[in-house]
Design a protein around this motif. Structure first.
Motif, PDB file in Angstrom:
ATOM      1  N   LEU A 186       0.829  -1.204   0.000  1.00 25.98           N
ATOM      2  CA  LEU A 186       0.000   0.000   0.000  1.00 25.98           C
ATOM      3  C   LEU A 186       0.867   1.260   0.000  1.00 25.98           C
ATOM      4  N   ALA A 187       1.961   1.237   0.734  1.00 25.47           N
ATOM      5  CA  ALA A 187       2.868   2.394   0.776  1.00 25.47           C
ATOM      6  C   ALA A 187       3.437   2.674  -0.616  1.00 25.47           C
ATOM      7  N   ARG A 188       3.829   1.620  -1.320  1.00 22.60           N
ATOM      8  CA  ARG A 188       4.357   1.800  -2.683  1.00 22.60           C
ATOM      9  C   ARG A 188       3.283   2.353  -3.616  1.00 22.60           C
ATOM     10  N   GLN A 189       2.059   1.852  -3.476  1.00 25.02           N
ATOM     11  CA  GLN A 189       0.977   2.318  -4.343  1.00 25.02           C
ATOM     12  C   GLN A 189       0.677   3.792  -4.094  1.00 25.02           C
ATOM     13  N   ILE A 190       0.610   4.191  -2.830  1.00 25.62           N
ATOM     14  CA  ILE A 190       0.336   5.599  -2.499  1.00 25.62           C
ATOM     15  C   ILE A 190       1.416   6.496  -3.090  1.00 25.62           C
ATOM     16  N   ASP A 191       2.665   6.080  -2.990  1.00 27.63           N
ATOM     17  CA  ASP A 191       3.777   6.873  -3.532  1.00 27.63           C
ATOM     18  C   ASP A 191       3.698   7.030  -5.051  1.00 27.63           C
TER      19      ASP A 191
ATOM     20  N   THR B 223      -1.340  15.436   1.012  1.00 23.55           N
ATOM     21  CA  THR B 223      -2.249  14.277   1.071  1.00 23.55           C
ATOM     22  C   THR B 223      -1.452  12.983   1.137  1.00 23.55           C
ATOM     23  N   ARG B 224      -0.406  12.898   0.326  1.00 20.55           N
ATOM     24  CA  ARG B 224       0.422  11.684   0.334  1.00 20.55           C
ATOM     25  C   ARG B 224       1.068  11.477   1.707  1.00 20.55           C
ATOM     26  N   TYR B 225       1.563  12.538   2.294  1.00 28.52           N
ATOM     27  CA  TYR B 225       2.182  12.442   3.623  1.00 28.52           C
ATOM     28  C   TYR B 225       1.153  12.008   4.668  1.00 28.52           C
ATOM     29  N   ASP B 226      -0.045  12.610   4.612  1.00 24.23           N
ATOM     30  CA  ASP B 226      -1.096  12.251   5.576  1.00 24.23           C
ATOM     31  C   ASP B 226      -1.484  10.781   5.456  1.00 24.23           C
ATOM     32  N   LEU B 227      -1.597  10.298   4.223  1.00 28.67           N
ATOM     33  CA  LEU B 227      -1.971   8.894   4.006  1.00 28.67           C
ATOM     34  C   LEU B 227      -0.874   7.944   4.487  1.00 28.67           C
ATOM     35  N   GLN B 228       0.375   8.285   4.191  1.00 23.62           N
ATOM     36  CA  GLN B 228       1.477   7.433   4.630  1.00 23.62           C
ATOM     37  C   GLN B 228       1.585   7.424   6.156  1.00 23.62           C
ATOM     38  N   THR B 229       1.321   8.576   6.787  1.00 25.34           N
ATOM     39  CA  THR B 229       1.352   8.652   8.248  1.00 25.34           C
ATOM     40  C   THR B 229       0.245   7.793   8.850  1.00 25.34           C
ATOM     41  N   ARG B 230      -0.942   7.890   8.262  1.00 18.49           N
ATOM     42  CA  ARG B 230      -2.062   7.065   8.733  1.00 18.49           C
ATOM     43  C   ARG B 230      -1.736   5.582   8.567  1.00 18.49           C
TER      44      ARG B 230
ATOM     45  N   VAL C 137      -6.999   2.657   1.068  1.00 21.90           N
ATOM     46  CA  VAL C 137      -7.294   1.734  -0.030  1.00 21.90           C
ATOM     47  C   VAL C 137      -7.853   2.479  -1.242  1.00 21.90           C
ATOM     48  N   ALA C 138      -8.509   3.622  -1.009  1.00 21.27           N
ATOM     49  CA  ALA C 138      -8.986   4.435  -2.134  1.00 21.27           C
ATOM     50  C   ALA C 138      -7.803   4.981  -2.922  1.00 21.27           C
ATOM     51  N   ALA C 139      -6.768   5.434  -2.225  1.00 28.16           N
ATOM     52  CA  ALA C 139      -5.563   5.915  -2.908  1.00 28.16           C
ATOM     53  C   ALA C 139      -4.904   4.794  -3.702  1.00 28.16           C
ATOM     54  N   ALA C 140      -4.849   3.600  -3.098  1.00 30.25           N
ATOM     55  CA  ALA C 140      -4.258   2.452  -3.789  1.00 30.25           C
ATOM     56  C   ALA C 140      -5.061   2.090  -5.037  1.00 30.25           C
ATOM     57  N   GLN C 141      -6.385   2.201  -4.952  1.00 32.77           N
ATOM     58  CA  GLN C 141      -7.248   1.882  -6.098  1.00 32.77           C
ATOM     59  C   GLN C 141      -7.029   2.852  -7.260  1.00 32.77           C
TER      60      GLN C 141
ATOM     61  N   GLU D 297     -13.633  10.054  -9.527  1.00 29.62           N
ATOM     62  CA  GLU D 297     -14.346  11.069  -8.741  1.00 29.62           C
ATOM     63  C   GLU D 297     -14.687  10.558  -7.342  1.00 29.62           C
ATOM     64  N   LEU D 298     -15.228   9.346  -7.268  1.00 33.19           N
ATOM     65  CA  LEU D 298     -15.605   8.782  -5.970  1.00 33.19           C
ATOM     66  C   LEU D 298     -14.376   8.518  -5.109  1.00 33.19           C
ATOM     67  N   LEU D 299     -13.321   7.994  -5.709  1.00 34.59           N
ATOM     68  CA  LEU D 299     -12.108   7.693  -4.950  1.00 34.59           C
ATOM     69  C   LEU D 299     -11.466   8.973  -4.402  1.00 34.59           C
ATOM     70  N   MET D 300     -11.420  10.014  -5.212  1.00 36.60           N
ATOM     71  CA  MET D 300     -10.840  11.272  -4.748  1.00 36.60           C
ATOM     72  C   MET D 300     -11.652  11.872  -3.607  1.00 36.60           C
ATOM     73  N   ARG D 301     -12.958  11.663  -3.634  1.00 31.64           N
ATOM     74  CA  ARG D 301     -13.817  12.163  -2.553  1.00 31.64           C
ATOM     75  C   ARG D 301     -13.500  11.447  -1.242  1.00 31.64           C
ATOM     76  N   TRP D 302     -13.224  10.157  -1.311  1.00 31.81           N
ATOM     77  CA  TRP D 302     -12.877   9.409  -0.098  1.00 31.81           C
ATOM     78  C   TRP D 302     -11.542   9.864   0.483  1.00 31.81           C
ATOM     79  N   LEU D 303     -10.655  10.336  -0.362  1.00 34.66           N
ATOM     80  CA  LEU D 303      -9.359  10.805   0.136  1.00 34.66           C
ATOM     81  C   LEU D 303      -9.489  12.036   1.019  1.00 34.66           C
ATOM     82  N   ASP D 304     -10.558  12.807   0.831  1.00 32.28           N
ATOM     83  CA  ASP D 304     -10.748  14.038   1.594  1.00 32.28           C
ATOM     84  C   ASP D 304     -11.280  13.782   3.000  1.00 32.28           C
ATOM     85  N   VAL D 305     -11.678  12.548   3.260  1.00 33.95           N
ATOM     86  CA  VAL D 305     -12.257  12.215   4.558  1.00 33.95           C
ATOM     87  C   VAL D 305     -11.133  11.928   5.549  1.00 33.95           C
TER      88      VAL D 305
END
Length: 248
Positions: A117-122, A131-138, A222-226, A236-244
């Motif tokens: 997942l870390a590789r996919q987010i990157d 956003t990338r930093y926040d996701l990797q931290t989470r 997982v939305a970022a990975a998708q 559109e839906l995946l990007m909306r989930w990233l804002d949560v």
């Protein structure tokens, strides 16, 4: 010789049946490492006692890398849910039970899910640095588990043959947190039908005694990975989930 019957066709691969075997044939130039990784993942999962089609061979035919597996006769759980809407909840419950069975297994030679997942987010170009930093931290703060995770667990990947259920498509298999696997299933279902996804999540959390908010914390990850799938209809839906940031 048995007739060659096309079962499914994608952008870079096609799946066909010959007799009692299934052939997954990849386009010329498709990365060899990815083909071999898929075959290896499946072979490793075979070492559990789960019902899955076994890998019989990896070969090259007409310049195409091809994985040969057992053919399993039957309909997918997705087809049955569509044909018998009155049984949808019963089928959804079976989906959850099968996923719990998968997550109960250990497969220590598989890749670690958190690292994947870390590789996919990157690799997602659509994400800004914050956003990338926040996701990797989470992701880094999530508990480290080593349970078998399918990575693409949805009704179309379950074949029903009488009273037996076979789980197919182990290309994304990894060892990690079961709630991450559930979050991905929720996402895949929500991309098709939000109500079904919500029913699934309620059922999964009830059966596993997991807090819904814990599964939901995985959703932005997982939305970022998708997004690495690069499917315009999902963006559109995946990007909306990233804002949560957090779920109530």
């Amino acid at each position: 010789m048995s007739e060659k019957v096309l079962i499914a066709k994608g952008d870079q691969k096609e799946i066909y049946r010959v007799g009692d075997k299934t052939y997954k044939s990849f386009e010329p130039g498709f990365p060899k490492a990815e083909v071999l990784n898929e075959a290896m993942n499946t072979a490793r999962v075979e070492e559990t006692d789960l019902n899955i089609p076994k890998v019989l061979a990896v070969t090259v035919e007409d310049g195409r890398w091809t994985i040969v597996k057992e053919y399993i006769e039957g309909k997918t759980l997705a087809e049955l849910m569509e044909e018998h809407p009155e049984k949808k909840r019963e089928y959804l419950e079976k989906l959850v039970d099968l996923q719990i069975e998968v997550n109960s297994k250990k497969c220590p030679l598989l890749n670690r899910l958190k690292e994947k997942l870390a590789r996919q987010i990157d690799s997602v170009k659509e994400l800004d640095d914050i956003t990338r930093y926040d996701l990797q931290t989470r992701l880094d703060g999530m508990p480290k588990h080593l349970k078998l995770c399918h990575g693409d667990f949805e009704p179309k990947n379950i074949i029903v043959q009488g009273d037996k259920y076979y789980i197919i498509d182990w290309v994304h298999a990894a060892q990690g947190n079961a709630s991450a696997d559930a979050a991905r299933t929720y996402l895949l279902l929500a991309l098709e039908d939000q109500k079904t996804a919500d029913e699934y999540l309620e059922m999964f959390c009830e059966k596993t005694e997991t807090a819904k908010t814990y599964v939901q914390k995985w959703l932005p990850i997982v939305a970022a990975a998708q997004l690495t799938k690069k499917r315009p209809q999902e963006k559109e839906l995946l990007m909306r989930w990233l804002d949560v940031v957090d779920y109530e």
